[in-house]
Motif scaffolding. Sequence first.
Motif, PDB file in Angstrom:
ATOM      1  N   PHE A  32      -6.724  -4.937  -2.895  1.00  0.00           N
ATOM      2  CA  PHE A  32      -5.641  -4.514  -3.685  1.00  0.00           C
ATOM      3  C   PHE A  32      -4.566  -5.587  -3.965  1.00  0.00           C
ATOM      4  CE2 PHE A  32      -1.894  -1.792  -4.405  1.00  0.00           C
ATOM      5  CZ  PHE A  32      -2.060  -1.088  -5.439  1.00  0.00           C
ATOM      6  N   LYS A  55     -10.523  -1.755  -6.812  1.00  0.00           N
ATOM      7  CA  LYS A  55      -9.491  -2.334  -6.309  1.00  0.00           C
ATOM      8  C   LYS A  55      -8.730  -1.452  -5.068  1.00  0.00           C
ATOM      9  CE  LYS A  55      -9.714  -5.829  -9.109  1.00  0.00           C
ATOM     10  NZ  LYS A  55      -9.984  -7.271  -8.793  1.00  0.00           N
ATOM     11  N   ARG A  56      -9.069  -0.249  -5.189  1.00  0.00           N
ATOM     12  CA  ARG A  56      -8.413   0.682  -4.100  1.00  0.00           C
ATOM     13  C   ARG A  56      -8.965   1.037  -3.090  1.00  0.00           C
ATOM     14  NH1 ARG A  56      -7.251   6.341  -6.193  1.00  0.00           N
ATOM     15  NH2 ARG A  56      -9.705   6.154  -6.622  1.00  0.00           N
ATOM     16  N   TRP A 106       0.886  -1.224   0.005  1.00  0.00           N
ATOM     17  CA  TRP A 106       0.072   0.304  -0.075  1.00  0.00           C
ATOM     18  C   TRP A 106       0.784   1.301  -0.076  1.00  0.00           C
ATOM     19  CZ3 TRP A 106      -5.076  -0.113  -0.882  1.00  0.00           C
ATOM     20  CH2 TRP A 106      -5.602   0.986  -0.733  1.00  0.00           C
ATOM     21  N   PRO A 120      -5.982   6.284 -11.012  1.00  0.00           N
ATOM     22  CA  PRO A 120      -7.082   5.709 -10.389  1.00  0.00           C
ATOM     23  C   PRO A 120      -8.206   4.795 -11.313  1.00  0.00           C
ATOM     24  CG  PRO A 120      -7.335   7.979 -10.645  1.00  0.00           C
ATOM     25  CD  PRO A 120      -6.047   7.641 -11.059  1.00  0.00           C
ATOM     26  N   MET A 157      -7.429   0.991 -11.605  1.00  0.00           N
ATOM     27  CA  MET A 157      -7.816   0.434 -10.326  1.00  0.00           C
ATOM     28  C   MET A 157      -9.152   0.426  -9.880  1.00  0.00           C
ATOM     29  SD  MET A 157      -4.211   1.601  -8.743  1.00  0.00           S
ATOM     30  CE  MET A 157      -2.928   2.277  -9.735  1.00  0.00           C
ATOM     31  N   ARG A 186      -1.497   4.558  -7.048  1.00  0.00           N
ATOM     32  CA  ARG A 186      -3.005   4.586  -6.796  1.00  0.00           C
ATOM     33  C   ARG A 186      -3.562   6.121  -6.939  1.00  0.00           C
ATOM     34  NH1 ARG A 186      -1.406   2.530  -2.259  1.00  0.00           N
ATOM     35  NH2 ARG A 186      -2.095   4.119  -0.901  1.00  0.00           N
ATOM     36  N   SER A 187      -2.757   7.044  -6.740  1.00  0.00           N
ATOM     37  CA  SER A 187      -3.154   8.414  -6.637  1.00  0.00           C
ATOM     38  C   SER A 187      -3.138   8.960  -8.321  1.00  0.00           C
ATOM     39  CB  SER A 187      -2.435   9.554  -6.163  1.00  0.00           C
ATOM     40  OG  SER A 187      -2.641  10.776  -6.377  1.00  0.00           O
ATOM     41  N   THR A 221       2.813   1.745  -3.386  1.00  0.00           N
ATOM     42  CA  THR A 221       2.108   2.103  -4.729  1.00  0.00           C
ATOM     43  C   THR A 221       1.310   3.133  -4.393  1.00  0.00           C
ATOM     44  OG1 THR A 221       0.548   0.464  -3.752  1.00  0.00           O
ATOM     45  CG2 THR A 221       2.070  -0.236  -5.248  1.00  0.00           C
ATOM     46  N   TRP A 240      -0.443  -2.600 -13.471  1.00  0.00           N
ATOM     47  CA  TRP A 240      -0.323  -3.604 -12.694  1.00  0.00           C
ATOM     48  C   TRP A 240       0.911  -4.233 -12.433  1.00  0.00           C
ATOM     49  CZ3 TRP A 240      -3.090  -4.014  -8.414  1.00  0.00           C
ATOM     50  CH2 TRP A 240      -4.224  -3.364  -8.444  1.00  0.00           C
ATOM     51  N   LYS A 275      -7.180  -2.503   1.218  1.00  0.00           N
ATOM     52  CA  LYS A 275      -5.595  -3.045   0.936  1.00  0.00           C
ATOM     53  C   LYS A 275      -5.853  -4.470   0.639  1.00  0.00           C
ATOM     54  CE  LYS A 275      -3.381  -0.136   4.440  1.00  0.00           C
ATOM     55  NZ  LYS A 275      -2.740  -0.053   5.702  1.00  0.00           N
TER      56      LYS A 275
END
Length: 756
Positions: A161, A154-155, A137, A148, A151, A144-145, A140, A392, A158
């Motif tokens: 993800f 998936k976000r 977490w 987005p 994902m 993730r930011s 990455t 990914w 945790k």
Amino acid sequence: MDNKMQAAIKSIKLDGRTYHNITITPTLINFFFGKNGVGKSTIAQQITDGSGVTPALSDYDVLVYDRDFISRNIREDAGMPGVFSVSEGNIEKQKEIDAKEVLLNDLGTQYKDKKSESDDKSKRPAALRSALDDACWKATATFRSDFPDTMKNKRGSKSVFVDELLSIAAPKECDVTELTALYATAFGSDTTIYPKLNPVNPIAIEKIAGFDLLAKAITSSADTPFADFIRAIGATDWIRQGHENFSHTAGDKCPYCNQKLPTDYEQQIASCFDAQYEADRQTLQSFKSLYESAANTVISTLQENANNQFPRNDFTEYNGRLDTAIAIVELNKSKLADKIAAPTTSIVIESIDDKLQEINVIIDTLNAAIDENNIIISSRQAKQEECKTAIWKHMAFLVRDDISSYQNSLKVVNAELQQLKIAMKKLIDDGNALKEEITKLSSKIVNIDSTMNSINKKLADSGFQGFKVQKKADDPNKYEIIRDDGSPAHGLSEGERNFIAFLYFYHKVLGRESADSTFRDRIIVIDDPVSSMDSSSLFIVSSIVRELISICFNNGSAAKADAPKFIKQIFILTHNAFFHKEVSYDRLKYYHCVNFYLIKKSNNVSTITLCTKKDPFSKEPAYEHNYTPVQNSYAALWREYNEVTSSSALMRIVRQILEYYFIQISGYEGQSLSERILKREDVFIRYNADGSENRDLLLSVTAMLHYIGSDTQGFNDGLNYVEGSEDADRIKETFKCIFTAMEQEQHYQMMIETSL
């Protein structure tokens, strides 16, 4: 916390009588409340029959207390089958049993140690996974930011993800700049297909006719006296320019000195410039026109390119080179104009072809970005999948060391757990063999006397007089109900019959059907056990039911490892609100293994509601909690609170509300509740007009807390609250402040509003 514990019966499908395709998923302990006739007995009957029940119950004894049980067992013309329990027996056999039980206990201790070790190790996978989740977490966070849309779903978690990261078979490092560009196009809101920039061709000025004349002084070779004169004074260009500018307006006078011109002046002027001179001048004019046309076309094309709308291209360098080319062209145009004006002068103009070549290189780069954008837009869905896969894989590459370490550690832990599982299975098998030997020996030293004696003691303790249970004379393995004089007990009331039946049922739960039968785990169903009973009997039945519930609860409590657990699931069905409260009040907080159901019937259709909800006033407002379907008394207290005017009556209502909400429901003990409220003394302090403290409310709440706990909680220190000593407004203000101090203003406001 949202997950309920599964028990022996995992689901019951109700699709008969007044039920229509309803499925319930019971847990360990299940309370059903509903009026008579709503369908409670249907549930009990289906569990008895096993219809609609998943899975099959062949591994359990299902014991059901209902009207059928009473009818079968409490009959004046027949005895009740005996319930066997351990009695004094042969000393040698008892010693043999004791010795085997010592061995069994030793195996149990070994199993407990192995189980404890296994339980500890069983926590390791979760701990390892939690550490992996945190590491992945953190590593990455930027991705993730920044990405987005790759994902979605998936976000939010945790674990979800990291599950996705673990599923990546071939992690691969990617160029983040390229990923960013691909993402911007594939997932951006702009779906425009952009036109490409146009490259330009070189002008090649040296190939334009007349280029050689630029460096050459163009002069006339005429040999007339006048031509010789103007060449001698170097006035050829001046004479030509003056003639071109003024010949059509001067008339017969010189425009410079205003003297009359000779009549053959035009012929003399013409004789000054021979044919070659004029031809060279025309060639110069043609060169200028061709050059300017070519340059203007190139510049126009380049300027149109600069207006291209593709947002991700940077035209800074392009515009700089274009400005340079334009400046050179403008300078060349100026030089050519001077050359036309003075053909005798020599000039050098600068080629912009090298600048055009540089600009074309830039155009190729910008066009490549446009091409890439257009290709992605044309196959947007495929490119989105490509982008997702690449991102990914790149994230999996970033955390590959963390994942590898996790997988290696998990492999070691799982191998250790497997060894413990094998060892535990052997201990279980050895224990089962010993249990079988003990069972065979025990079957020879049990009888039904202890059960009979226990039932009679309960009857006496409950105030039932004039009858008791004894062994039948003609069948010592059965009971019969007799009067004190030994005659059969005819004419028992319904309450008496029901109470004896329930005591008998209770001992059947604890005992066995025959001396040599195996005692198996059981599922208990109790359907309306307090019908026609007085309060004394109801109290005893409630106490017994709570005992059975406690045995069942041991299966859902790690703290009860050594306690009896032979009741694997229990169902309590009743229409009696008092009985429901008596047997369930201390189980409401155990969400994980206790269910509350409300059964209703309308238009001959029964419905079942699972009584769970999110409580914004609890310590865990985001999670589901149980609530009891019997709630009206608490709401009634708040209605009375709003209506009552007597301070004495109001104080009693305040006491009941606070004890119910904070002590019974919230679980506070009296002393801890008092201490927590008084820690917030600032809530109860007011300030007078002169700035001094007014501590009247603080004194009021102190006295009120002593009054609330004086009877039930044991924390009164000798101070007494005098009912009627305060007015109603002061009591209500103090009461409201208590909820503020406990950070329960929302609950207070909700109950005030709903009780108006």
